[in-house]
Design a protein around this motif. Structure first.
Motif, short mmCIF file in Angstrom:
data_model
loop_
_atom_site.label_atom_id
_atom_site.label_comp_id
_atom_site.label_asym_id
_atom_site.label_seq_id
_atom_site.Cartn_x
_atom_site.Cartn_y
_atom_site.Cartn_z
N ARG A 200 0.85 -1.18 0.00
CA ARG A 200 0.00 0.00 0.00
C ARG A 200 0.89 1.24 0.00
NH1 ARG A 200 -5.61 -0.56 -0.73
NH2 ARG A 200 -6.31 -2.51 0.19
N ILE A 201 0.57 2.21 -0.84
CA ILE A 201 1.33 3.44 -0.94
C ILE A 201 0.43 4.61 -0.60
CG2 ILE A 201 2.64 4.95 -2.48
CD1 ILE A 201 2.26 1.40 -3.54
N PRO A 202 0.81 5.47 0.34
CA PRO A 202 -0.04 6.62 0.70
C PRO A 202 -0.21 7.58 -0.48
CG PRO A 202 1.65 6.24 2.37
CD PRO A 202 2.01 5.38 1.19
N VAL A 203 -1.45 7.93 -0.76
CA VAL A 203 -1.79 8.92 -1.79
C VAL A 203 -2.93 9.78 -1.26
CG1 VAL A 203 -1.06 7.46 -3.74
CG2 VAL A 203 -3.41 7.31 -2.90
N ARG A 204 -3.37 10.72 -2.06
CA ARG A 204 -4.48 11.57 -1.65
C ARG A 204 -5.71 10.73 -1.32
NH1 ARG A 204 -8.70 12.89 -4.50
NH2 ARG A 204 -7.68 12.33 -6.47
N GLY A 205 -6.22 10.87 -0.12
CA GLY A 205 -7.46 10.21 0.26
C GLY A 205 -7.32 8.81 0.80
N GLY A 206 -6.09 8.27 0.88
CA GLY A 206 -5.95 6.90 1.38
C GLY A 206 -4.68 6.24 0.90
N ALA A 207 -4.81 4.99 0.45
CA ALA A 207 -3.64 4.22 0.02
C ALA A 207 -3.93 3.52 -1.30
CB ALA A 207 -3.24 3.20 1.08
N LEU A 208 -2.95 3.54 -2.16
CA LEU A 208 -3.02 2.88 -3.47
C LEU A 208 -2.46 1.47 -3.33
CD1 LEU A 208 -3.78 4.21 -6.33
CD2 LEU A 208 -1.33 4.06 -6.79
N ARG A 209 -3.14 0.47 -3.88
CA ARG A 209 -2.65 -0.91 -3.88
C ARG A 209 -1.68 -1.10 -5.04
NH1 ARG A 209 -5.10 -5.86 -2.97
NH2 ARG A 209 -5.60 -5.07 -0.89
N ALA A 210 -0.61 -1.84 -4.78
CA ALA A 210 0.35 -2.17 -5.84
C ALA A 210 0.83 -3.60 -5.67
CB ALA A 210 1.54 -1.21 -5.80
N GLY A 211 1.13 -4.24 -6.78
CA GLY A 211 1.84 -5.50 -6.79
C GLY A 211 3.30 -5.23 -7.08
N VAL A 212 4.20 -5.86 -6.33
CA VAL A 212 5.63 -5.57 -6.45
C VAL A 212 6.41 -6.86 -6.68
CG1 VAL A 212 7.62 -4.50 -5.32
CG2 VAL A 212 5.32 -3.61 -4.87
N TRP A 213 7.32 -6.81 -7.64
CA TRP A 213 8.24 -7.92 -7.91
C TRP A 213 9.66 -7.36 -7.88
CZ3 TRP A 213 3.63 -7.26 -10.40
CH2 TRP A 213 2.75 -8.36 -10.51
N GLY A 214 10.55 -8.01 -7.20
CA GLY A 214 11.95 -7.59 -7.19
C GLY A 214 12.27 -6.66 -6.04
N GLU A 215 13.54 -6.73 -5.59
CA GLU A 215 13.99 -5.96 -4.44
C GLU A 215 14.96 -4.85 -4.81
OE1 GLU A 215 12.93 -6.34 -1.43
OE2 GLU A 215 11.86 -8.25 -1.54
N ARG A 216 15.59 -4.95 -5.97
CA ARG A 216 16.63 -3.98 -6.31
C ARG A 216 16.68 -3.80 -7.82
NH1 ARG A 216 18.81 -8.48 -4.31
NH2 ARG A 216 19.12 -7.45 -2.30
#
Length: 310
Positions: free
Chosen positions: A10-26
């Motif tokens: 979850r990433i903070p954005v205006r009004g709440g949090a945006l969901r994201a799928g993440v692959w990889g660390e670097r």
């Protein structure tokens, strides 16, 4: 799915949090945006591939998927500001952005509004203004004629997940049904207890749709960063002679963009098939290592998805 571990954040954005799928660390940061009624799982094949040597972050846009409850306003400017927040969250730019379908418009607007955060763009069958369908009197009619039953599902409910899958299986573009397609279809559904509904909110799709068409007064506009445009050779319904983008339309509306064709894929399978996702991954890696000011053109073969430089 093979490759690096997949996680949801979850990433903070205006009004709440945006969901994201993440692959990889670097590795270099790649942020991806999906189409008008889609979700981050449009990138479910690309993530494990690029996540091996990139940090690949695919978002659910405001009003869709796990971000469906974020408040209005929608529109490309709002989505661009959300993507800017995502880039900042993962350490800042310049990031490479990839956008499929309407996501192409989102990443282009992000580059225009937040130039310091964006280094390169990969536009995947989207991002250049589309002609209004013949006979469409309203924006709603335009999107219904463009994406057909895919937008009609937003006003339906489904008794089971299998019923929701059946809608996607029946779509001509998904004739080659894979595990990636099934995962995409399942994530599209929200469990309401006694029934399921599509995760995308109709009001979000209707609010965003006007910005993807070449409405009166629209003029060609170059992009502020190096960009490639991958055009699916086949159409929304897998038509071999009716692609969403005719050859040359992207370069007409986005002067300076490097346009190529991905053979053997349609508007959906350009990301949701092995040959399509391989072509996109090749374009991302090639673009990340090109010097500023390059130009490429040509055709991308389904058998050998490589960019051909002129």
């Amino acid at each position: 799915m093979s490759g690096p571990a997949y996680r949801r954040e979850r990433i903070p954005v205006r009004g709440g949090a945006l969901r994201a799928g993440v692959w990889g660390e670097r590795g270099p940061l790649v942020v991806a945006a999906h189409g008008i009624t889609s979700s981050h799982l449009a990138w479910t094949l690309l993530g494990p591939d690029l996540g091996r040597d990139h940090r690949f972050v695919a978002v659910d846009l405001r009003g869709r998927g796990g971000s469906r409850d974020l408040p209005e306003p929608y529109g490309m400017a709002a989505h661009a500001d959300d993507l800017a927040a995502v880039i900042e969250h993962y350490g800042g730019g310049p990031a490479l952005l990839a956008g499929h379908s309407m996501g192409g418009f989102v990443v282009a607007e992000t580059a225009r509004r937040h130039r310091d955060l964006v280094g390169r763009l990969v536009l995947v069958d989207g991002g250049a203004p589309l002609p209004l369908p013949v006979g469409a009197g309203t924006v709603r009619e335009a999107i219904e004629r463009t994406v057909g039953p895919i937008v009609a599902r937003l006003e339906r409910t489904f008794a089971t997940r299998e019923e929701g899958r059946d809608l996607w299986r029946a779509h001509p573009a998904f004739a080659e049904w894979t595990g990636a397609c099934a995962a995409y279809a399942d994530y599209d559904l929200v469990d309401l207890g006694d029934r399921f509904e599509a995760a995308c909110r109709m009001e979000a799709a209707l609010a965003d749709a006007p910005e993807v068409y070449a409405l009166p007064g629209a003029v060609p506009e170059p992009l502020p960063v190096p960009a490639v445009f991958l055009r699916a050779a086949r159409g929304m319904l897998d038509e071999p002679d009716l692609p969403l983008y005719s050859p040359g339309r992207a370069t007409e509306w986005l002067p300076g963009v490097a346009e190529s064709t991905v053979e053997g894929v349609n508007h959906y399978t350009i990301t949701l098939s092995p040959r399509g996702s391989a072509a996109v991954a090749t374009a991302v890696r090639a673009l990340a290592h090109r010097p500023a000011g390059f130009r490429t053109a040509g055709r991308v073969s389904s058998a050998a998805p490589v960019m051909k430089k002129t």
